[in-house]
Design a protein around this motif. Structure first.
Motif, PDB file in Angstrom:
ATOM      1  N   GLU A 168       0.833  -1.208   0.000  1.00 38.97           N
ATOM      2  CA  GLU A 168       0.000   0.000   0.000  1.00 38.97           C
ATOM      3  C   GLU A 168       0.870   1.262   0.000  1.00 38.97           C
ATOM      4  N   ILE A 169       1.926   1.252   0.821  1.00 39.93           N
ATOM      5  CA  ILE A 169       2.812   2.416   0.896  1.00 39.93           C
ATOM      6  C   ILE A 169       3.526   2.639  -0.438  1.00 39.93           C
ATOM      7  N   VAL A 170       4.108   1.570  -0.971  1.00 43.45           N
ATOM      8  CA  VAL A 170       4.921   1.656  -2.186  1.00 43.45           C
ATOM      9  C   VAL A 170       4.102   2.041  -3.412  1.00 43.45           C
ATOM     10  N   ASN A 171       2.894   1.514  -3.514  1.00 44.28           N
ATOM     11  CA  ASN A 171       2.107   1.728  -4.734  1.00 44.28           C
ATOM     12  C   ASN A 171       1.019   2.787  -4.628  1.00 44.28           C
ATOM     13  N   ARG A 172       0.740   3.286  -3.414  1.00 42.58           N
ATOM     14  CA  ARG A 172      -0.377   4.227  -3.284  1.00 42.58           C
ATOM     15  C   ARG A 172      -0.005   5.561  -2.636  1.00 42.58           C
ATOM     16  N   TRP A 173       1.044   5.589  -1.835  1.00 45.03           N
ATOM     17  CA  TRP A 173       1.401   6.852  -1.194  1.00 45.03           C
ATOM     18  C   TRP A 173       1.984   7.828  -2.216  1.00 45.03           C
ATOM     19  N   SER A 174       1.840   9.116  -1.935  1.00 45.14           N
ATOM     20  CA  SER A 174       2.374  10.131  -2.849  1.00 45.14           C
ATOM     21  C   SER A 174       3.902  10.142  -2.787  1.00 45.14           C
ATOM     22  N   GLU A 175       4.506  10.755  -3.788  1.00 44.08           N
ATOM     23  CA  GLU A 175       5.968  10.834  -3.839  1.00 44.08           C
ATOM     24  C   GLU A 175       6.528  11.543  -2.607  1.00 44.08           C
ATOM     25  N   ILE A 210      10.493   5.153  -7.447  1.00 40.55           N
ATOM     26  CA  ILE A 210       9.433   4.194  -7.099  1.00 40.55           C
ATOM     27  C   ILE A 210       8.125   4.577  -7.784  1.00 40.55           C
ATOM     28  N   VAL A 211       7.760   5.853  -7.688  1.00 42.89           N
ATOM     29  CA  VAL A 211       6.503   6.315  -8.292  1.00 42.89           C
ATOM     30  C   VAL A 211       6.530   6.103  -9.811  1.00 42.89           C
ATOM     31  N   LEU A 271      14.079  -0.892   5.510  1.00 45.68           N
ATOM     32  CA  LEU A 271      13.985  -0.591   6.942  1.00 45.68           C
ATOM     33  C   LEU A 271      12.855   0.396   7.212  1.00 45.68           C
ATOM     34  N   ALA A 272      12.801   1.472   6.429  1.00 48.64           N
ATOM     35  CA  ALA A 272      11.769   2.495   6.621  1.00 48.64           C
ATOM     36  C   ALA A 272      10.369   1.915   6.430  1.00 48.64           C
ATOM     37  N   LEU A 273      10.200   1.077   5.403  1.00 49.92           N
ATOM     38  CA  LEU A 273       8.897   0.464   5.146  1.00 49.92           C
ATOM     39  C   LEU A 273       8.489  -0.446   6.296  1.00 49.92           C
ATOM     40  N   ARG A 274       9.433  -1.251   6.766  1.00 53.50           N
ATOM     41  CA  ARG A 274       9.138  -2.175   7.868  1.00 53.50           C
ATOM     42  C   ARG A 274       8.735  -1.419   9.137  1.00 53.50           C
TER      43      ARG A 274
END
Length: 295
Positions: A141-148, A171-172, A207-210
């Motif tokens: 969700e974070i990787v594919n939906r959050w804004s840049e 990523i975006v 690390l940040a995502l986790r």
């Protein structure tokens, strides 16, 4: 069971916990039960409470600790709920608490858990595997939906990633990110090289995502706030950290406790792995141990 689990700083943990055979102890992050097994082996009439938010980890721990079954109670809960876990077993106070804040080898070595950038796996990263109702956020969700901007802020805030804006942009641009291997490739392709590279370029991103998915620093803050009330006078509190932000939180909590007269900091300087341990278990390289005593 996967690869053999090597508990980090095991001798040092046992030394600083100063285990009494009749004492009551909490392993607040049981994982594959390496520390739990060593603590349980030193108890006679005492008791060990093993907590973990990961049901798979608890299942493995139960199997590993079968010979100590009469001395061990297992609780499926995050360590932020330490007070409820202890009181729920009818125990008022304990003689020692251990928290190892690292991700267990068992989680890292299973691609299906989504923690590793070495093999392709789902973008999950939930330590609970989603069994706890509050754990709904995933790395996908974070990787594919959050804004840049949200992505860049997250990478900088949680992992001190200096290339956060460039990585977020990459990523975006590459969306949809399919799995962990795809994400690692994208990050490695856009991240600037800073001198000699000791770590994989995607280490800080993962690390940040986790940290975000598992609300790790929020959980740690609650754990640090609630734990002192569960420890007997003279009891020990040992915490192992693996990155600077969580180590600072632990250090400051211990110092505040000392100023307030509720804790005595026993480790004037952090304890780190010896060269022999680093050679045998490279994953221990960033570990730091701090210990305080309840007064």
């Amino acid at each position: 069971m996967g690869a053999p689990h090597i508990p980090v700083l095991l001798d040092e943990v046992l030394e600083w916990l100063a285990i009494k055979p009749e004492g009551v102890y909490v392993d607040a992050t049981t994982g594959a039960a390496g520390h739990s097994a060593a603590i349980a082996a030193r108890l006679s009439s005492g008791r060990l409470i093993s907590l973990d938010r990961d049901a798979q980890a608890l299942q493995i721990a139960r199997e590993r600790l079968k010979e100590f079954a009469s001395r061990v109670s297992f609780v499926h809960a995050p360590f932020s709920r330490i007070a409820e876990a202890v009181q729920g077993l009818g125990i008022a106070m304990v003689d020692g608490v251990l928290a190892d804040l690292g991700v267990s080898s068992m989680q890292l070595d299973r691609p299906e858990r989504g923690f590793s950038f070495r093999e392709g796996g789902p973008l999950d990263m939930r330590m609970s595997s989603g069994e706890l109702e509050e754990d709904t956020l995933t790395a996908e969700e974070i990787v594919n939906r959050w804004s840049e901007k949200e992505l860049a802020d997250l990478l900088y805030r949680e992992a001190e990633e200096h290339d956060s804006r460039r990585i977020a942009r990459g990523i975006v641009k590459a969306r949809p990110i399919r799995d962990t291997a795809h994400l690692a490739t994208v990050v490695a392709g856009v991240r600037k090289q800073w001198g000699r590279q000791r770590l994989h370029p995607a280490t800080k991103t993962f690390l940040a995502l986790r940290i975000a998915v598992n609300r790790e620093l929020e959980e740690l803050g609650q754990f640090l706030f609630r734990t002192p009330a569960t420890i007997n006078s003279g009891g020990r509190w040992v915490v192992l950290t693996y990155h600077s932000r969580e180590d600072r939180l632990v250090k400051h909590a211990f110092q505040e406790g000392q100023r307030a007269g509720t804790l005595k900091v026993l480790t004037k300087h952090v304890i780190v792995p010896r060269p022999a341990e680093l050679e045998a278990n490279p994953r221990s390289r960033s570990a730091k141990l701090r210990c305080a005593e309840k007064v």
